[in-house]
Design an enzyme around this catalytic site. Structure first.
Site, mmCIF file in Angstrom:
data_model
loop_
_atom_site.group_PDB
_atom_site.id
_atom_site.type_symbol
_atom_site.label_atom_id
_atom_site.label_comp_id
_atom_site.label_asym_id
_atom_site.label_seq_id
_atom_site.Cartn_x
_atom_site.Cartn_y
_atom_site.Cartn_z
ATOM 1 C CD GLU A 26 -2.795 1.206 2.447
ATOM 2 O OE1 GLU A 26 -3.900 2.348 2.076
ATOM 3 O OE2 GLU A 26 -2.907 0.436 3.316
ATOM 4 C CD GLU A 355 -9.155 -2.116 6.815
ATOM 5 O OE1 GLU A 355 -9.467 -0.874 6.991
ATOM 6 O OE2 GLU A 355 -7.990 -2.423 7.105
#
Length: 781
Positions: A26, A355
């Site tokens: 990320e 998420e």
């Protein structure tokens, strides 16, 4: 006393381990720009903007150069840019040349890290603004102005032209500058000013920083998940917006045509490292690509694509699969081929959402799932279970995945080392016929040996449950030490150095020695000790969580005896941290009250089981954006959120709260509705954590053992059913003080030690050192 035995049944093969252990990328902590992406110029296209970071402006990272009595004006223009998608460019107006006038770039960290004799590839787009050709000099210099390399280029009058050259440094310096000056009066426009080391990973142009890439390749990951993380879904729904969600089609094609993007971690993201480069990098390090796409929903800001406008988002997913796997004759496969990769990338996995919490995502996921399943039935589809290890949103994710037949479910959690030890058996009862677990982000809070060792014990539980756990990757992966958004992290670097944390070396050992199929392994005389579970008792206090709140009719009641203690009302203003109520040794009790938030944004908290500021339990009602309900435990200042659900706390509304503690069970009600229920499992340190597998490629047997105890453990290892009469191979051992960490000064303070191993028969004694990880890789001879 019974002998301690570890029996490996060589003839009893279990589940295949598949692609179990991989890595996660990320772009946070400047993991891409200023990190893995080898571009050395910061703000190369003059597109930095306050939307990215309040300190940013178009000349961020650049400084004016005036030598001698030179005079120069620097300005940013947008008239007739090289690229409409990156409209800003620099105009250098030299009114008095002196001994050189222009601009320099500061790079990242302390500056440009250059090495004597190394080649650096410069490029830019230039055009004269004065009606005549404008010469300019490009140089690598030290902070003192000493020149290490230089070349002369020219901006012409025919419009934008790409200028390129090679710079060979005569010095080694980690604080160099890239300097562009004009020796004469004139006006020159510059854009996309770039400097790459020629020696990138695999020698690729627009490539990766070699030392970081090699650290990742050395891990031998089975897969790489990208591009995030929260940046996948955090942003505007319009792909043309600077702060849009991460849209993969913006990241391919010529780098000059990739629009500047606000990175949700508070900086600019050039997108020079885009989806083509991700796929290429995965291929280069031998990892399967695992891209994750947004599902038309930003849970951070409640931006939601209407269902009747969802098709373009679904098409993005289908087009990505074609980009990765399509033939050169297909539309998107053709684009990949024209970018230089004619053969398909062999994509097997795709994730939808990251998420996500809230019903909006679960309303939209089925549309993606059905479209991908219908057109590409061979692709494994990954759903999401949110950012917590338990609770209502976690359960929604699993319910959705089971209903629609997702192949895997992406679980994320960050907890204390103690949580990982207490939950070693978390997946023992997960069913093989359900979607498999993709543990897409996990880590314990810290980069000490204790953290890494606790994670190693947990990873053995993942291996043991390969029937239910398909994929797992530690997160985050990379951190530039001068731009830290989040920690812990696996690899730490600056502009010229890198070191692996103890967690890195644990992950590397597990990936290098994963094996392809599990073997039966069991013990005798090494049973886990029984312990008496201590109840949750201690202090109780109330707090406004960054809010002004009123607690009314606060009552503590003994659930067994009915004894009550009434505390009345409390008005807590923002500047007042909390109010202490009582210290109780009761094992079963209930705390009840009415609560109202008058001002603020994170609701209120009830602390219980309070030992001190760093060791306690809490019930948060409101939480992040007044939206979370959490039951949490803090140990040594580190937090584990034990369970989560959604609740919207509104200012001026009174809520009836009840918290019940019974032993180690905790339940919470809001307005009479049970909103949270969890058991804080006690830490049970097992005598040894163990696992066994076979690597079918070379027929080696791999044994992994973790000793979390304060003393060594001796055991008799029996290789049952071995065909040969002897074993030989290698043993890798990691051991250190629990608080030990790696750093630049001692990058391998905690790292594996390797020894040749040989035994004359199928059984042998071995002592596993205290606080150690041991990996055997053995062959029968």
């Amino acid at each position: 006393m019974m002998d301690k035995k570890i029996i490996v049944n060589m003839q009893e093969e279990k589940e295949p381990l598949g692609d179990l252990f991989g890595i996660f990328f990320e772009d946070l902590n400047h993991a891409a720009d200023g990190g893995l992406y080898a571009e050395m110029v910061q703000n190369r296209s003059f597109e930095f903007d306050p939307m990215d970071n309040k300190e940013y402006h178009s000349l961020y990272g650049w400084e004016k150069v005036k030598r001698g009595n030179a005079e120069v004006i620097l300005s940013i223009d947008t008239l007739e840019p090289y690229s409409e998608k990156n409209p800003h460019y620099l105009v250098i107006d030299v009114t008095k040349p002196g001994k050189g006038a222009g601009v320099l770039n500061l790079g990242y960290n302390s500056g440009f890290a250059v090495k004597e004799g190394e080649v650096y590839l410069f490029s830019c787009y230039a055009k004269s603004m004065s009606g005549k050709p404008e010469e300019f000099r490009v140089a690598l210099e030290g902070k003192d102005g000493c020149e290490y390399a230089g070349l002369i280029l020219q901006g012409g009058t025919a419009g934008w032209e790409k200028q390129e050259g090679r710079l060979v440094s005569s010095k080694t310096d980690t604080s160099a500058r890239l300097v562009l000056t004009m020796p004469q009066k004139g006006r020159l426009a510059l854009d996309f000013v770039s400097l790459f080391p020629e020696d990138t990973f695999m020698g690729r142009r627009n490539g990766m920083r070699k030392d970081i890439a090699l650290k990742l390749k050395d891990m031998k990951p089975k897969f790489m998940r990208f591009p995030g993380g929260c940046l996948v879904h955090d942003g505007s729904l319009n792909p043309e917006d600077r702060n849009s969600m991460y849209r993969w089609k913006n990241t391919i094609g010529p780098v000059e045509e990739r629009p500047a993007r606000r990175n949700s971690w508070g900086y600019n993201q050039s997108l020079g490292l885009g989806f083509f480069e991700y796929f290429q990098f995965c291929e280069d390090i031998g990892a399967k690509p695992l891209p994750v796409l947004p599902g038309g929903y930003d849970p951070h800001h409640q931006r939601i694509v209407p269902l009747n406008e969802l098709q373009p988002w679904i098409q993005d997913a289908l087009d990505l699969i074609e980009f990765a796997n399509g033939t050169p004759e297909s539309e998107w496969g053709g684009i990949r081929a024209r970018m230089g990769h004619e053969a398909p990338f062999g994509l097997e996995y795709i994730g939808i959402g990251n998420e996500e919490v809230g019903d909006a995502f679960f309303e939209r996921y089925p549309f993606f799932h059905r479209a991908v399943r219908e057109k590409y039935p061979e692709i494994k589809i990954i759903g999401t279970a949110g950012p917590f290890s338990a609770g209502s949103e976690y359960e929604k994710g699993w319910k959705c995945a089971k209903e629609y037949g997702s192949d895997l479910v992406d679980e994320h959690y960050y907890h204390t080392p103690e949580w990982f030890l207490a939950n070693h058996h978390r997946y023992d009862n997960f069913r093989a016929q359900d979607p498999k677990v993709f543990l897409g982000e996990y880590a314990s809070w810290g980069n000490t040996w204790y953290n890494a060792l606790a994670e190693a014990s947990f990873m053995l539980g993942l291996e043991r449950n390969a029937k239910a756990v398909g994929l797992a990757c530690y997160a985050p992966m990379l951190a530039n030490v001068d731009y830290v958004n989040w920690k812990p992290d696996m690899l730490w670097f600056d502009n010229h150095r890198i070191y692996g944390s103890p967690d890195y070396y644990v992950q590397k050992l597990f990936m290098n020695h994963q094996g392809s199929r599990r073997l039966e392994i069991y013990t005798e005389g090494l049973e886990a000790p029984g312990i008496e579970e201590e109840p949750i008792c201690g202090g109780i206090r109330l707090q406004g969580y960054h809010s002004e709140v009123i607690f009314r009719d606060v009552v503590l009641e003994n659930s067994k005896t009915g004894e009550k203690v009434s505390f009345g009302d409390y008005h807590l203003k923002k500047e007042e941290a909390s109010v202490w109520l009582a210290d109780t040794e009761w094992k079963d009790y209930t705390i009840s009250c009415r609560a109202e938030e008058l001002d603020g944004f994170q609701g209120f908290q009830i602390f219980f089981g309070w030992q001190d500021e760093d060791n306690n339990y809490s019930w948060t009602v409101g939480g992040w954006q007044n939206y979370d309900l959490l039951l949490s435990r803090r140990i040594r200042g580190l937090c584990s959120d034990l369970t989560q659900s959604l609740i919207r706390v509104s200012k001026g509304q009174e809520y009836s709260l009840k918290l019940q503690v019974s032993g180690r069970m905790v339940r919470a009600w809001v307005d009479g509705r049970l909103c949270a229920e969890t058991e804080d499992k006690p830490v049970v340190t097992e005598p040894l954590y163990y696992g066994a597998s076979r690597d079918e490629a070379d027929q080696t047997v791999i044994l992994k053992m973790v000793n979390m105890q304060e003393q060594g453990v001796s055991a008799h290892i029996i290789m049952k059913g071995m065909c040969g009469s002897r074993v030989q191979g290698t043993v890798y051992t990691m051991q250190a003080d629990l608080a030990a960490e790696n750093d630049f000064a001692k990058p391998e303070r905690v790292a594996p030690q390797e020894e040749v191993f040989y035994k004359e028969n199928e059984s042998f004694m071995y002592e596993f050192p205290k606080f150690s990880l041991t990996v055997f890789r053995l062959k029968e001879i």
